[in-house]
Design an enzyme around this catalytic site. Sequence first.
Site, PDB file in Angstrom:
ATOM      1  N   GLU A 272       0.996  -1.287   0.113  1.00  0.00           N
ATOM      2  CA  GLU A 272      -0.026  -0.004   0.054  1.00  0.00           C
ATOM      3  C   GLU A 272       1.054   1.293   0.070  1.00  0.00           C
ATOM      4  O   GLU A 272       0.831   2.111  -0.612  1.00  0.00           O
ATOM      5  CB  GLU A 272      -1.135  -0.021   1.205  1.00  0.00           C
ATOM      6  CG  GLU A 272      -1.991  -1.353   1.126  1.00  0.00           C
ATOM      7  CD  GLU A 272      -2.837  -1.144  -0.161  1.00  0.00           C
ATOM      8  OE1 GLU A 272      -3.380  -0.032  -0.544  1.00  0.00           O
ATOM      9  OE2 GLU A 272      -2.905  -2.379  -0.664  1.00  0.00           O
ATOM     10  N   TRP A 275       2.011   1.963  -3.361  1.00  0.00           N
ATOM     11  CA  TRP A 275       0.885   2.371  -4.113  1.00  0.00           C
ATOM     12  C   TRP A 275       1.022   4.146  -4.032  1.00  0.00           C
ATOM     13  O   TRP A 275       0.920   4.724  -5.176  1.00  0.00           O
ATOM     14  CB  TRP A 275      -0.587   1.834  -3.626  1.00  0.00           C
ATOM     15  CG  TRP A 275      -1.079   0.767  -4.518  1.00  0.00           C
ATOM     16  CD1 TRP A 275      -1.414  -0.309  -3.882  1.00  0.00           C
ATOM     17  CD2 TRP A 275      -1.531   0.893  -5.914  1.00  0.00           C
ATOM     18  NE1 TRP A 275      -1.717  -1.056  -4.882  1.00  0.00           N
ATOM     19  CE2 TRP A 275      -2.183  -0.464  -6.148  1.00  0.00           C
ATOM     20  CE3 TRP A 275      -1.773   1.912  -6.764  1.00  0.00           C
ATOM     21  CZ2 TRP A 275      -2.512  -0.727  -7.483  1.00  0.00           C
ATOM     22  CZ3 TRP A 275      -2.539   1.518  -7.982  1.00  0.00           C
ATOM     23  CH2 TRP A 275      -2.825   0.152  -8.174  1.00  0.00           C
ATOM     24  N   TRP A 356     -16.071  12.436 -12.054  1.00  0.00           N
ATOM     25  CA  TRP A 356     -15.084  11.989 -10.967  1.00  0.00           C
ATOM     26  C   TRP A 356     -14.256  13.077 -10.426  1.00  0.00           C
ATOM     27  O   TRP A 356     -13.981  13.298  -9.381  1.00  0.00           O
ATOM     28  CB  TRP A 356     -14.114  10.869 -11.443  1.00  0.00           C
ATOM     29  CG  TRP A 356     -13.451  11.318 -12.467  1.00  0.00           C
ATOM     30  CD1 TRP A 356     -13.570  11.095 -13.815  1.00  0.00           C
ATOM     31  CD2 TRP A 356     -12.181  11.921 -12.280  1.00  0.00           C
ATOM     32  NE1 TRP A 356     -12.298  11.732 -14.474  1.00  0.00           N
ATOM     33  CE2 TRP A 356     -11.404  12.168 -13.737  1.00  0.00           C
ATOM     34  CE3 TRP A 356     -11.282  12.387 -11.451  1.00  0.00           C
ATOM     35  CZ2 TRP A 356     -10.408  12.836 -13.929  1.00  0.00           C
ATOM     36  CZ3 TRP A 356     -10.168  13.295 -11.673  1.00  0.00           C
ATOM     37  CH2 TRP A 356      -9.683  13.409 -13.020  1.00  0.00           C
ATOM     38  N   TRP A 379      -9.403   8.246  -7.525  1.00  0.00           N
ATOM     39  CA  TRP A 379     -10.660   8.636  -8.156  1.00  0.00           C
ATOM     40  C   TRP A 379     -10.454   8.309  -9.733  1.00  0.00           C
ATOM     41  O   TRP A 379     -11.480   7.649 -10.340  1.00  0.00           O
ATOM     42  CB  TRP A 379     -10.886  10.069  -8.219  1.00  0.00           C
ATOM     43  CG  TRP A 379     -11.938  10.545  -6.990  1.00  0.00           C
ATOM     44  CD1 TRP A 379     -11.117  10.977  -5.640  1.00  0.00           C
ATOM     45  CD2 TRP A 379     -13.205  10.315  -6.816  1.00  0.00           C
ATOM     46  NE1 TRP A 379     -12.402  10.972  -4.664  1.00  0.00           N
ATOM     47  CE2 TRP A 379     -13.339  10.546  -5.533  1.00  0.00           C
ATOM     48  CE3 TRP A 379     -14.259   9.905  -7.518  1.00  0.00           C
ATOM     49  CZ2 TRP A 379     -14.650  10.692  -4.871  1.00  0.00           C
ATOM     50  CZ3 TRP A 379     -15.443   9.891  -7.212  1.00  0.00           C
ATOM     51  CH2 TRP A 379     -15.709  10.352  -5.981  1.00  0.00           C
TER      52      TRP A 379
HETATM   53  C1  FAD Z   1     -11.405   7.524  -4.387  1.00  0.00           C
HETATM   54  C2  FAD Z   1     -10.202   7.378  -3.269  1.00  0.00           C
HETATM   55  C3  FAD Z   1      -9.654   8.657  -2.958  1.00  0.00           C
HETATM   56  C4  FAD Z   1      -8.519   8.529  -1.872  1.00  0.00           C
HETATM   57  N1  FAD Z   1      -7.625   9.782  -1.451  1.00  0.00           N
HETATM   58  C5  FAD Z   1      -6.824   9.816  -0.876  1.00  0.00           C
HETATM   59  C6  FAD Z   1      -6.290  10.802  -0.275  1.00  0.00           C
HETATM   60  O1  FAD Z   1      -6.859  11.985  -0.519  1.00  0.00           O
HETATM   61  N2  FAD Z   1      -5.056  10.866   0.540  1.00  0.00           N
HETATM   62  C7  FAD Z   1      -4.555   9.569   0.858  1.00  0.00           C
HETATM   63  O2  FAD Z   1      -3.728   9.483   1.672  1.00  0.00           O
HETATM   64  N3  FAD Z   1      -5.142   8.397   0.423  1.00  0.00           N
HETATM   65  C8  FAD Z   1      -6.196   8.449  -0.405  1.00  0.00           C
HETATM   66  N4  FAD Z   1      -6.630   7.413  -0.751  1.00  0.00           N
HETATM   67  C9  FAD Z   1      -6.155   5.974  -0.687  1.00  0.00           C
HETATM   68  C10 FAD Z   1      -6.474   5.327   0.857  1.00  0.00           C
HETATM   69  O3  FAD Z   1      -7.942   5.103   0.571  1.00  0.00           O
HETATM   70  C11 FAD Z   1      -5.839   5.851   1.829  1.00  0.00           C
HETATM   71  O4  FAD Z   1      -4.607   6.151   2.057  1.00  0.00           O
HETATM   72  C12 FAD Z   1      -6.336   4.739   3.222  1.00  0.00           C
HETATM   73  O5  FAD Z   1      -7.687   4.584   3.218  1.00  0.00           O
HETATM   74  C13 FAD Z   1      -5.726   5.765   4.299  1.00  0.00           C
HETATM   75  O6  FAD Z   1      -6.013   4.781   5.540  1.00  0.00           O
HETATM   76  P1  FAD Z   1      -4.806   4.214   6.412  1.00  0.00           P
HETATM   77  O7  FAD Z   1      -3.796   5.320   6.785  1.00  0.00           O
HETATM   78  O8  FAD Z   1      -5.311   3.433   7.595  1.00  0.00           O
HETATM   79  O9  FAD Z   1      -4.249   3.157   5.278  1.00  0.00           O
HETATM   80  P2  FAD Z   1      -3.377   2.004   5.428  1.00  0.00           P
HETATM   81  O10 FAD Z   1      -4.319   0.679   4.876  1.00  0.00           O
HETATM   82  O11 FAD Z   1      -2.895   1.778   6.704  1.00  0.00           O
HETATM   83  O12 FAD Z   1      -2.059   2.229   4.369  1.00  0.00           O
HETATM   84  C14 FAD Z   1      -0.852   2.639   4.781  1.00  0.00           C
HETATM   85  C15 FAD Z   1      -0.760   3.969   3.942  1.00  0.00           C
HETATM   86  O13 FAD Z   1      -0.325   3.589   2.626  1.00  0.00           O
HETATM   87  C16 FAD Z   1      -0.974   4.562   1.768  1.00  0.00           C
HETATM   88  N5  FAD Z   1      -1.976   4.033   1.134  1.00  0.00           N
HETATM   89  C17 FAD Z   1      -2.617   3.154   1.322  1.00  0.00           C
HETATM   90  N6  FAD Z   1      -3.544   2.804   0.435  1.00  0.00           N
HETATM   91  C18 FAD Z   1      -3.391   3.533  -0.894  1.00  0.00           C
HETATM   92  C19 FAD Z   1      -4.014   3.861  -2.100  1.00  0.00           C
HETATM   93  N7  FAD Z   1      -5.022   3.181  -2.405  1.00  0.00           N
HETATM   94  N8  FAD Z   1      -3.214   4.812  -2.680  1.00  0.00           N
HETATM   95  C20 FAD Z   1      -2.330   5.540  -2.117  1.00  0.00           C
HETATM   96  N9  FAD Z   1      -1.950   5.361  -1.103  1.00  0.00           N
HETATM   97  C21 FAD Z   1      -2.205   4.436  -0.297  1.00  0.00           C
HETATM   98  C22 FAD Z   1      -1.449   5.676   2.756  1.00  0.00           C
HETATM   99  O14 FAD Z   1      -0.452   6.584   2.671  1.00  0.00           O
HETATM  100  C23 FAD Z   1      -1.801   5.031   4.024  1.00  0.00           C
HETATM  101  O15 FAD Z   1      -1.840   5.829   4.956  1.00  0.00           O
HETATM  102  C24 FAD Z   1      -7.876   7.298  -1.679  1.00  0.00           C
HETATM  103  C25 FAD Z   1      -8.402   6.309  -2.314  1.00  0.00           C
HETATM  104  C26 FAD Z   1      -9.521   6.344  -3.108  1.00  0.00           C
HETATM  105  C27 FAD Z   1     -10.080   5.033  -3.641  1.00  0.00           C
END
Ligand code: FAD
Length: 459
Positions: A272, A275, A356, A379
Amino acid sequence: MSKEINLVWFRNDLRAGDNPALFYAAEQGTAIGIYLETEEQRKAHDDAACKIGFINDNVKELRKQLNQLNIPLHSFKVTDYADSVEKLEMLVDQFNAKGVYFNNEYPLNEKNRDNQAEKILEEKGLEVKRFDGDIIIPPNSVATGKGEPYKVFTPYKKAWIEFHKTQGTSPLPIPEKQDFKIDEQHDYDFAQEYRDDLWPAGEQAAKEKLNDFLPKAGYYRERRDIPSVKGTSMLSPYLAVGAISAKQCISSLLEWHEGDEEAFYKDTWLSEIIWREFYRQIIIDNPEISKHKVFKRDAKEVWDGEQELFDLWSQGKTGFPLIDAAMRQLLQTGWMHNRLRMNVAMFLNKLCLIDWRQGEAFFMRHLIDGDFASNNGGWQWCSSTGADGAPYFRIMSPNTQSQRFDPEGKFIRKLVPELESLSDKDIHCPSSEQREKLGYPQPIIDYKEARKRALDLLS
Ligand SMILES: Cc1cc2nc3c(=O)[nH]c(=O)nc-3n(C[C@H](O)[C@H](O)[C@H](O)COP(=O)(O)OP(=O)(O)OC[C@H]3O[C@@H](n4cnc5c(N)ncnc54)[C@H](O)[C@@H]3O)c2cc1C
């Protein structure tokens, strides 16, 4: 002989540890921290009030942290990026600085601002040093066999890992205490409300959140899709403002794996974080994305849905319990679970046929972790216009997703209390009579029809 003064221009790197600009400025001379809050630019970028409040408190926590090292941090209000460059010029004169150090930001406006600042300051004879503190492997470190940037995640990840193996994972330490007497510090307070009970500010708080998560990292893969469970790290707000670096996160993950590199590189949580790196590399390679362009130039853009659908979606009143619960989570906390971000994005874009970009902007206006690269990437992934996006025919069914990822309706019950009394079966899709009795809206779209229309238009 007194040491030369270097200004450290803090932006989305509000931490003392693993901060290359800060570390090298302090190593080279005496470091003085500067933070410039750009009020108008924030409006133009749709930054959420909760994110701005979180930044304000992180600046204050950073000041405390830096002051223990005898490093001052002055914060000022400016209007926009052009103004911030002018202010920097003035500060350089005021402090008689020899150099300005900062960590790169990658969206286009920020890149233009930084290039402009570099040019003007170098013309004044200053030494400008730029670093990459927001990304683990430096930009453009990996390329395809043809020497082109990756457009697909899996091969990018493979190359990322190979590169990373040659680089090591150690984050930079905090700088040594410097020999400097701090007099007065300029403080611009731009406090706004945010859920500080969920996200207390500062690098220390970020590290505590990381340490709370790591013991659960082994369950991440199986729990990360269940919104009623705290299965993810919730570190995204800290990563977005740079209160912790991605490198600090993964170096702790490697420690948690007791240095077992094989297990570390297979770790789903690491994936993640990669990503996050991928989307950063995508906006570096494709600056037009920062101008609201789609990544996939031939993607069909067929968005002519009624504005009323957008309004109901944004208020959590779609009549689809999982979607409404998700939107209410966003409105109440400034954060939304990743599985739900995908669901609400596909719902708005493919089932309601709303552009979007409207959803992207709405997210930015409400997310505490709003991050241009990840938000735009997410998005565009959901709308099938992005890099390695979902295929056009992938449209998540809100009811099926609800049954699968919130089977007992625990998450829905918490966020949509009017449905609390329904059975585990009914809560995903209440009957018309139940809705009427409980004051819950009828569905704003017919899922089957909407899905068929989307497939016809997008195929
Ligand atoms: C439509 C949409 C919009 C999003 N907008 C944002 C946003 O504005 N800011 C944001 O930080 N993330 C965004 N994300 C990605 C993701 O949803 C969040 O990073 C995640 O939910 C944050 O929760 P966490 O810190 O518990 O993640 P964890 O699951 O603990 O992951 C650890 C870290 O990995 C990164 N990460 C995880 N998943 C993704 C992903 N799919 N894409 C990019 N980085 C990721 C984040 O920095 C996150 O804090 C978006 C995803 C979608 C589908």
